[in-house]
Design a protein around this motif. Structure first.
Motif, short mmCIF file in Angstrom:
data_model
loop_
_atom_site.label_atom_id
_atom_site.label_comp_id
_atom_site.label_asym_id
_atom_site.label_seq_id
_atom_site.Cartn_x
_atom_site.Cartn_y
_atom_site.Cartn_z
N GLY A 5 0.72 -1.13 0.21
CA GLY A 5 0.11 0.16 0.03
C GLY A 5 0.79 1.15 -0.14
N LEU A 6 0.32 2.17 -0.52
CA LEU A 6 1.04 3.56 -0.88
C LEU A 6 -0.33 4.67 0.27
N SER A 7 0.47 5.52 0.76
CA SER A 7 -0.47 6.56 1.55
C SER A 7 0.25 7.94 1.30
N ALA A 8 -0.73 8.85 1.16
CA ALA A 8 -0.30 10.11 0.83
C ALA A 8 -1.22 11.21 1.58
N SER A 9 -0.87 12.30 2.25
CA SER A 9 -1.66 12.99 2.91
C SER A 9 -1.96 14.38 1.79
N PHE A 10 -3.14 15.08 2.04
CA PHE A 10 -3.68 16.03 1.28
C PHE A 10 -4.33 16.95 2.51
N ASP A 11 -4.41 18.07 2.11
CA ASP A 11 -5.26 19.34 2.80
C ASP A 11 -6.74 18.90 2.78
N SER A 12 -7.40 18.95 3.89
CA SER A 12 -8.91 18.70 3.98
C SER A 12 -9.74 19.73 2.91
N PHE A 13 -10.67 19.04 2.59
CA PHE A 13 -11.54 19.96 1.57
C PHE A 13 -12.77 19.30 1.72
N SER A 14 -13.75 20.32 1.00
CA SER A 14 -15.13 19.78 1.09
C SER A 14 -15.63 20.09 -0.67
N ASN A 15 -16.39 18.97 -0.89
CA ASN A 15 -17.04 18.93 -2.33
C ASN A 15 -18.40 19.61 -2.29
N ALA A 16 -18.81 20.22 -1.23
CA ALA A 16 -20.29 20.86 -1.20
C ALA A 16 -20.45 21.68 -2.37
N GLY A 17 -21.51 21.49 -3.14
CA GLY A 17 -21.92 22.33 -4.44
C GLY A 17 -21.11 22.21 -5.41
N LYS A 18 -20.17 21.30 -5.57
CA LYS A 18 -19.45 20.98 -6.69
C LYS A 18 -19.09 19.41 -7.16
N GLU A 19 -18.72 19.20 -8.05
CA GLU A 19 -18.10 17.88 -8.37
C GLU A 19 -16.99 17.43 -7.75
N LEU A 20 -16.97 16.14 -7.45
CA LEU A 20 -15.64 15.47 -6.94
C LEU A 20 -15.13 14.37 -7.84
N ILE A 21 -13.96 14.54 -8.36
CA ILE A 21 -13.54 13.74 -9.26
C ILE A 21 -12.47 12.91 -8.75
N ILE A 22 -12.44 11.74 -8.55
CA ILE A 22 -11.30 10.60 -8.22
C ILE A 22 -10.88 10.05 -9.44
N GLN A 23 -9.78 9.89 -9.73
CA GLN A 23 -9.26 9.22 -10.84
C GLN A 23 -7.74 8.60 -10.70
N TYR A 24 -7.58 7.48 -11.06
CA TYR A 24 -6.20 6.78 -11.02
C TYR A 24 -6.13 5.52 -11.89
N GLN A 25 -4.90 5.25 -12.09
CA GLN A 25 -4.45 4.20 -12.99
C GLN A 25 -3.94 3.06 -12.14
N ALA A 26 -4.50 1.65 -12.57
CA ALA A 26 -4.13 0.39 -12.00
C ALA A 26 -3.65 -0.73 -12.79
N LYS A 27 -2.65 -1.31 -12.60
CA LYS A 27 -1.98 -2.35 -13.59
C LYS A 27 -1.70 -3.43 -12.70
N TYR A 28 -2.12 -4.52 -12.97
CA TYR A 28 -1.36 -6.03 -12.36
C TYR A 28 -0.41 -6.54 -13.39
N GLU A 29 0.77 -7.04 -12.75
CA GLU A 29 1.69 -7.34 -13.55
C GLU A 29 1.62 -8.91 -13.42
N LYS A 30 0.80 -9.47 -12.99
CA LYS A 30 0.21 -10.86 -12.94
C LYS A 30 -0.98 -11.14 -12.19
N ASP A 31 -1.78 -12.07 -12.52
CA ASP A 31 -3.15 -12.06 -12.17
C ASP A 31 -3.16 -12.54 -10.49
N ILE A 32 -4.11 -12.09 -9.81
CA ILE A 32 -4.14 -12.30 -8.25
C ILE A 32 -5.30 -13.12 -7.88
N GLU A 33 -5.16 -14.12 -6.87
CA GLU A 33 -6.20 -14.78 -6.59
C GLU A 33 -7.16 -14.22 -5.44
N CYS A 34 -6.46 -13.44 -4.59
CA CYS A 34 -7.45 -12.64 -3.60
C CYS A 34 -6.67 -11.43 -3.55
#
Length: 217
Positions: A5-34
């Motif tokens: 796992g990786l973790s990173a901090s960011f400043d607190s924010f609110s999405n009240a009255g506006k859109e919140l967009i969460i986007q990221y990219q994932a790649k599995y080098e090999k298949d996983i069982e669980c």
């Protein structure tokens, strides 16, 4: 198994009255069982190194697989409870070594849109598709089913009787069979006539069913 796992901090924010967009990219080098390749967005951690499975979060989003169970998670934490979508989102994290782009859009009108590789896999209401709010009506816990309530819409016909000549024996002893003249009881054992299909056999008998006049639903 190993989990990373990786973790990173960011400043607190609110999405009240506006859109919140969460986007990221994932790649599995090999298949996983669980395991999963999801992200968790939540309150700031006092110790980022403590990030892991029990870490509290507001949103969990991304692919998850364990055996034959495959889905794209979108979980919201509401009043301390992690609430899963009522029906699973499609799992697209196939093909080892291929990157996939996950995009979540949360809108001010409490609707959400999920895209994987720019393909929309879900768009709908948080209110309808997650059990975030208590229902307007609930079953009355004090209400009890009356003791004389009848649930069965059909009943056996009390006037129906099995006919006297109804034959239920499927096989009978062949009355025409005779013990062979050369049968030796000492060597061959006690002779028994063979069984044959009963020509009078009518099958299992069952009482006729009729509508129940006492049925209440």
């Amino acid at each position: 198994s190993r989990f990373f796992g990786l973790s990173a901090s960011f400043d607190s924010f609110s999405n009240a009255g506006k859109e919140l967009i969460i986007q990221y990219q994932a790649k599995y080098e090999k298949d996983i069982e669980c395991g999963g390749g999801y992200v968790k967005i939540g309150p700031k951690l006092s110790d980022p190194k403590a990030f892991g499975d029990p870490t509290p979060y507001n949103i969990m989003f991304g692919p998850d697989k364990c055996g034959y169970t495959k889905r794209t998670h979108l979980i919201f934490n509401y009043k301390g409870k992690n609430v899963l979508k009522k029906s699973d989102l499609a799992y697209k994290q196939e093909n080892d070594g291929t990157s996939h782009v996950y995009r979540l859009v949360l809108k001010p009108d409490n609707t959400a849109r999920v895209e994987i590789d720019e393909e929309k896999i879900y768009e709908g209401s948080l209110k309808d598709d997650w059990e975030l709010l208590a229902p307007k009506e609930i079953s009355d816990p004090a209400d009890k089913k009356p003791s004389d309530w009848v649930d069965d819409s059909m009943m056996d016909d009390p006037a129906d009787k099995k006919p006297d000549d109804w034959v239920m024996e499927k096989r009978i002893v062949d009355s025409a069979a005779k013990k062979p003249d050369d049968w030796d009881d000492e060597e061959d054992g006690e002779w028994e006539a063979p069984m044959i299909d009963n020509p009078e056999y009518k099958g299992d008998w069952s009482v006729k069913r009729i509508s129940n006049p006492a049925y209440k639903g």
